[in-house]
Write a protein that holds these residues in place. Structure first.
Motif, short mmCIF file in Angstrom:
data_model
loop_
_atom_site.label_atom_id
_atom_site.label_comp_id
_atom_site.label_asym_id
_atom_site.label_seq_id
_atom_site.Cartn_x
_atom_site.Cartn_y
_atom_site.Cartn_z
N ILE A 1 0.93 -1.33 -0.25
CA ILE A 1 -0.04 0.04 0.14
C ILE A 1 0.80 1.33 -0.01
O ILE A 1 0.44 2.13 -0.74
CB ILE A 1 -0.99 -0.06 1.32
N PRO A 2 1.84 1.32 0.84
CA PRO A 2 2.26 0.72 2.17
C PRO A 2 1.49 1.32 3.37
O PRO A 2 1.30 2.19 3.69
CB PRO A 2 3.75 0.92 2.13
N LEU A 3 1.39 0.24 4.44
CA LEU A 3 1.04 0.58 5.78
C LEU A 3 2.24 0.54 6.58
O LEU A 3 3.34 -0.19 6.40
CB LEU A 3 -0.05 -0.21 6.33
N GLY B 1 -1.08 2.13 -8.50
CA GLY B 1 0.03 2.90 -8.80
C GLY B 1 0.15 3.95 -7.54
O GLY B 1 1.12 4.51 -7.63
N ASN B 2 -0.86 4.42 -7.00
CA ASN B 2 -0.64 5.34 -5.54
C ASN B 2 -1.34 4.67 -4.59
O ASN B 2 -2.59 3.91 -4.75
CB ASN B 2 -0.62 6.63 -5.85
N GLY C 1 -8.97 9.80 -10.81
CA GLY C 1 -8.96 8.85 -11.56
C GLY C 1 -8.52 7.56 -10.97
O GLY C 1 -9.14 6.46 -10.80
N THR C 2 -7.56 7.83 -10.23
CA THR C 2 -6.77 6.40 -9.43
C THR C 2 -7.82 6.20 -8.39
O THR C 2 -7.95 5.22 -7.99
CB THR C 2 -5.55 6.81 -8.80
#
Length: 277
Positions: free
Chosen positions: A121-123, A148-149, A210-211
């Motif tokens: 993800i990151p977590l 992608g993000n 969009g993401t």
């Protein structure tokens, strides 16, 4: 020197696009990107987009948020760049190589495969990303998706009732998210439609993301709330999101060119040339 730009938008999410594919321009850093994006003293945009040569795709796209931070991907910007390019293209981004091509209803973008593992993800530490056991007031149990993000998606009865301008920056900058997070609040309208608002990392409230639309649609699909192809309705308009059987996410929607112009490079502290590509 003067630098040419194209002002574009996708559903109101707006961009200043600098094209350095054929001729280099001075190196863009966070300070210059934020200055250009400033709506009072610069050109004004949600994201600054820089196009450069690429050794692995047709060209490279770099994306800077309004605060100057560089991010991995932007779906609306990819549609805008696809429109500017004018034909099908493979585009290198920090989030991977994606593809854009003309479609009947605008530009279709193959956004790659979603990622769900906590460190993707990151977590900050291991956690079930399908229903994260965390809450910020009424926003609870989000699903996390990286397209992608990074995105956290909260499903709520009414997106309009959420004070996203207040809660968005709190969640974005929580220590749980070492690279910060995009915050999505979504309401399921039907098996084929979702209503969405987004607090965008480094940009704030946006008319479209969009993401965010991709991540929210995938999150809803993972939870069995919608079908594999949905319409995501944002304040700026609607996007079609499909999660194909091969795992690829396809986002389709409009983009538009607003105007073209140029600016004095020295006015933004741009003097030295970088090496594109």
């Amino acid at each position: 020197m003067r630098i040419a730009f194209t002002k574009m938008h996708g559903l109101g999410n707006d961009f200043v696009v600098l094209d350095a594919r054929d001729a280099p321009i001075p190196e863009i850093d966070a300070v210059a990107a934020a200055a250009i994006a400033d709506r009072h003293t610069g050109i004004g945009c949600d994201q600054l987009v820089l196009l450069e040569p690429s050794s692995m795709a047709d060209f490279r796209m770099r994306i800077f948020n309004a605060d100057g931070s560089e991010v991995e991907a932007c779906g609306n910007a990819t549609r805008a760049v696809g429109l500017l390019h004018g034909s099908a293209a493979r585009i290198e981004t920090l989030g991977g190589v994606i593809a854009a091509s003309p479609a009947q209803t605008g530009i279709a973008v193959e956004m790659g495969h979603p990622r769900f593992v906590w460190d993707e993800i990151p977590l900050a530490y291991p956690m079930d990303t399908h229903a994260m056991p965390v809450a910020w007031e009424e926003l609870a149990d989000p699903i996390a998706v990286n397209v992608g993000n990074p995105h956290a998606i909260f499903f709520v009865p009414d997106t309009a009732a959420v004070d996203l301008a207040r809660l968005g920056p709190e969640i974005e900058n929580d220590q749980l998210f070492p690279e910060r997070i995009n915050v999505n609040v979504a309401t399921i309208v039907s098996r084929q439609a979702i209503r969405l608002r987004v607090w965008e990392r480094g940009a704030g409230l946006t008319r479209a993301c969009g993401t965010g639309a991709c991540a929210t649609a995938i999150g809803a699909m993972r939870r069995g709330l919608v079908d594999r192809k949905v319409t995501v309705k944002l304040p700026g308009g609607a996007l079609s999101i499909e999660w194909r059987e091969d795992g690829e996410i396809v986002m389709t929607g409009p983009a538009a060119e607003s105007f073209r112009g140029d600016f004095d490079a020295a006015a933004y502290g741009l003097f030295e040339f970088g090496t594109a590509g």
